[in-house]
Design an enzyme around this catalytic site. Sequence first.
Site: not given
Ligand code: NAD
Length: 325
Positions: A153, A202, A229-230, A259, A291
């Site tokens: 997403k 993730p 992301s993380r 963090e 974050h």
């Molecule tokens: P999502 O589940 O919609 O998308 C994650 C994508 O990563 C999926 O398409 C998945 O197939 C892919 N993926 C899985 N393993 C992978 C790999 N080895 N290599 C590459 N891609 C891989 O998640 P999202 O809503 O897009 O969120 C992504 C990440 O953003 C979350 O996991 C979270 O850690 C982070 N996040 C950060 C904040 C912030 O405030 N900074 C807020 C929300 C989410």
Amino acid sequence: MKIVFFGTKPYDKLWFEPLAKEYGIDVDFVETKCAEKSVVLAKGADAICVFVNDKITAGMIDKLHEMGVKGILLRCAGFNNVDVKAAKDKMVILRVPSYSPEAVAEYAMAMLLTVNRKTHRAYTRTRDFNMSIQGLMGTNLHGKCAGVIGTGKIGQAMIRMLKGFSMDILAYDPYPNENLDVTYVTLEELIKKSDIITLHCPLTEETKHLINRETISLMKDNVYLINTSRGALIESNSLIEGLLNKKFAGAGLDVYEEEAGVFFEDRSDDIITDEILARLTTFPNVLITSHMGFFTSEAMEAIARCTIENALELEKGGPYTNEVK
Ligand code: NAD
């Protein structure tokens, strides 16, 4: 239904309190983070509500289970901080899978624009009436190649914005989305060809330290790296080494491997003991934020609403829309 809400900040209360009241849920807001010592505060609750840096271990899950707590409500999307295996048959874990992908993607874009055009430095200069622009030159994004790792997403929202900047886009995801108008390549090809690398996958065993000495060595010189992301997707010492070797034009880091206990807190009076974080803050081309990619009013509203809906499902005993298994 009673929830003990750990790690409460004033902005959490602002969004959660009125909604909980509306649905007749009793919420006990505590400021302390959820940890081995503080988990007892959940006594008498049906569920606890925790955030990204509350590490919920197997031992804590056992204690919660003994106290009769039925669920863990994550007010975030990621769940790498919870021992999900240990919770099996003891505790339901519910999360907020999607609240506002745009909030995080827009923030990633803001970080990229900032480190590229150095507005973080221009801001402090002009406040000191230093109007020199020496050292603040950026690069056009138009026509550059952006590599998006993870096309879920947030990655998709980022791709839409990068396209708006007329950038060429490469993507890597082990589960490519066929409906997406983007060129999928191998991780290695993406790393080798991108001028900008932005992380949107993730944190898993597979993605931990995805950015390390070896992958950094494959990158183009003067690459930009953005991580919203993380933190543990990046091996921080290798990043520092790359920064010292002038591999990076800039890095935007909204997350950091260590963090927990630092981010979201005011530690301005403390001596910094984390040498890696301290070192990272010294690079003029590194922007570190605490974050806050998610932190928009729209996202907060959506997080609160989804968490309360998850709590109501828990009260009914399921079915669960957002269960982590
Ligand atoms: P999502 O589940 O919609 O998308 C994650 C994508 O990563 C999926 O398409 C998945 O197939 C892919 N993926 C899985 N393993 C992978 C790999 N080895 N290599 C590459 N891609 C891989 O998640 P999202 O809503 O897009 O969120 C992504 C990440 O953003 C979350 O996991 C979270 O850690 C982070 N996040 C950060 C904040 C912030 O405030 N900074 C807020 C929300 C989410």
